[in-house]
Scaffold this motif. Sequence first.
Motif, mmCIF file in Angstrom:
data_model
loop_
_atom_site.group_PDB
_atom_site.id
_atom_site.type_symbol
_atom_site.label_atom_id
_atom_site.label_comp_id
_atom_site.label_asym_id
_atom_site.label_seq_id
_atom_site.Cartn_x
_atom_site.Cartn_y
_atom_site.Cartn_z
ATOM 1 N N ARG A 52 0.767 -0.988 -0.017
ATOM 2 C CA ARG A 52 -0.074 0.016 0.040
ATOM 3 C C ARG A 52 0.998 1.380 0.038
ATOM 4 O O ARG A 52 1.706 1.413 0.695
ATOM 5 C CB ARG A 52 -0.975 -0.177 0.909
ATOM 6 C CG ARG A 52 -1.863 -1.132 1.082
ATOM 7 C CD ARG A 52 -2.985 -1.134 2.110
ATOM 8 N NE ARG A 52 -3.848 -2.484 1.780
ATOM 9 C CZ ARG A 52 -4.950 -2.684 2.535
ATOM 10 N NH1 ARG A 52 -5.138 -1.963 3.576
ATOM 11 N NH2 ARG A 52 -5.526 -4.060 2.360
ATOM 12 N N PHE A 53 0.362 2.215 -0.785
ATOM 13 C CA PHE A 53 1.158 3.552 -0.948
ATOM 14 C C PHE A 53 1.384 4.277 0.563
ATOM 15 O O PHE A 53 3.062 4.453 0.648
ATOM 16 C CB PHE A 53 0.186 4.316 -1.754
ATOM 17 C CG PHE A 53 0.966 5.711 -2.261
ATOM 18 C CD1 PHE A 53 1.604 5.734 -3.517
ATOM 19 C CD2 PHE A 53 0.872 6.856 -1.461
ATOM 20 C CE1 PHE A 53 2.149 6.857 -3.890
ATOM 21 C CE2 PHE A 53 1.710 8.040 -1.827
ATOM 22 C CZ PHE A 53 2.242 8.072 -3.097
ATOM 23 N N ASP A 54 0.582 4.354 1.286
ATOM 24 C CA ASP A 54 1.120 5.041 2.506
ATOM 25 C C ASP A 54 1.902 4.354 3.456
ATOM 26 O O ASP A 54 3.055 4.955 3.843
ATOM 27 C CB ASP A 54 -0.368 5.380 3.311
ATOM 28 C CG ASP A 54 -1.151 6.600 2.630
ATOM 29 O OD1 ASP A 54 -0.358 7.466 2.047
ATOM 30 O OD2 ASP A 54 -2.188 6.779 2.860
ATOM 31 N N GLN A 86 -9.914 -0.458 -1.720
ATOM 32 C CA GLN A 86 -10.906 0.159 -0.843
ATOM 33 C C GLN A 86 -11.941 1.228 -2.147
ATOM 34 O O GLN A 86 -10.987 1.882 -2.757
ATOM 35 C CB GLN A 86 -10.227 1.111 -0.011
ATOM 36 C CG GLN A 86 -11.273 1.793 0.974
ATOM 37 C CD GLN A 86 -10.342 2.631 1.913
ATOM 38 O OE1 GLN A 86 -9.760 2.180 2.665
ATOM 39 N NE2 GLN A 86 -10.672 3.996 1.923
ATOM 40 N N MET A 87 -12.825 1.333 -2.103
ATOM 41 C CA MET A 87 -13.709 1.973 -2.882
ATOM 42 C C MET A 87 -14.181 3.358 -2.517
ATOM 43 O O MET A 87 -14.134 4.307 -3.424
ATOM 44 C CB MET A 87 -15.074 1.253 -3.240
ATOM 45 C CG MET A 87 -14.693 -0.128 -4.020
ATOM 46 S SD MET A 87 -13.189 0.202 -5.277
ATOM 47 C CE MET A 87 -13.900 -0.021 -6.878
ATOM 48 N N HIS A 92 -5.477 2.237 -3.630
ATOM 49 C CA HIS A 92 -4.873 1.155 -4.523
ATOM 50 C C HIS A 92 -3.680 0.426 -3.782
ATOM 51 O O HIS A 92 -3.136 0.933 -3.001
ATOM 52 C CB HIS A 92 -4.383 1.475 -5.872
ATOM 53 C CG HIS A 92 -5.548 2.166 -6.743
ATOM 54 N ND1 HIS A 92 -5.708 3.494 -6.629
ATOM 55 C CD2 HIS A 92 -6.238 1.547 -7.505
ATOM 56 C CE1 HIS A 92 -6.758 3.906 -7.746
ATOM 57 N NE2 HIS A 92 -7.022 2.621 -8.001
ATOM 58 N N GLU A 93 -3.585 -0.684 -4.154
ATOM 59 C CA GLU A 93 -2.246 -1.516 -3.840
ATOM 60 C C GLU A 93 -1.521 -1.904 -4.970
ATOM 61 O O GLU A 93 -2.079 -2.064 -6.062
ATOM 62 C CB GLU A 93 -2.502 -2.783 -2.881
ATOM 63 C CG GLU A 93 -3.557 -3.819 -3.421
ATOM 64 C CD GLU A 93 -3.732 -4.912 -2.537
ATOM 65 O OE1 GLU A 93 -3.161 -4.977 -1.568
ATOM 66 O OE2 GLU A 93 -4.725 -5.805 -2.726
ATOM 67 N N TYR A 94 -0.375 -2.068 -4.658
ATOM 68 C CA TYR A 94 0.567 -2.341 -5.710
ATOM 69 C C TYR A 94 1.068 -3.851 -5.640
ATOM 70 O O TYR A 94 1.789 -4.168 -4.427
ATOM 71 C CB TYR A 94 1.737 -1.455 -5.949
ATOM 72 C CG TYR A 94 1.250 -0.084 -6.089
ATOM 73 C CD1 TYR A 94 1.303 0.288 -7.381
ATOM 74 C CD2 TYR A 94 0.530 0.974 -5.097
ATOM 75 C CE1 TYR A 94 0.613 1.562 -7.646
ATOM 76 C CE2 TYR A 94 0.125 2.049 -5.455
ATOM 77 C CZ TYR A 94 0.204 2.240 -6.840
ATOM 78 O OH TYR A 94 -0.417 3.605 -7.056
#
Length: 192
Positions: A52-54, A86-87, A92-94
């Motif tokens: 995940r980005f964060d 998550q909407m 997004h996840e990578y």
Amino acid sequence: MASRSVNQTDTVSGVKRDSFDRWPCSIARSVGLVGDGWVLLILRELFYGESRFDALVGTLGIARATLTDRLQTLTEGGIVSRTPYQMQPVRHEYLLTEKGRDLFGVIAALNAWGDKWMSGSDGVPVVLQHQACGHTLDAAVICRACGADVRHNEVTARTGPGYPERMLGSLAVTDRFPDAIGDAARRDGPDS
């Protein structure tokens, strides 16, 4: 393969980077896609299971704009896929693709080299453990045919079938790859 065009300016650093995607060298082409230090560290985290980005920002201490740029490069290059988890709001996840997972040997080899040459007196910072047997992983180059560990001085580089035919006769190529003409003849076969 998606890659930056020749002399495209990196949007984060402002530095012009040449594209290696047309070079007749798999190392050059690979470095053009994954040779950036941040890219390698992002890949390390993805292999560790972070996606995940964060969390990547927090773990790496990387600027958000830099991470966005590198993840875009990895996504365009087919190394990672960007998938919503998550909407509301959309997040997004990578995840590593098959092409990305095939970089594990590169990351493991860099880790082994760093353990040998860059570790301080406290020892190696992270070990990779083989889940099947429980032992510490040691990256090595192995000949698939005979199973022997291979060192650099036991290898000869030769031109392969993808080496540009137009370049095979040049003095620079024949000096570098002494059997380049023979390789071309073997490629063409006796009826050419």
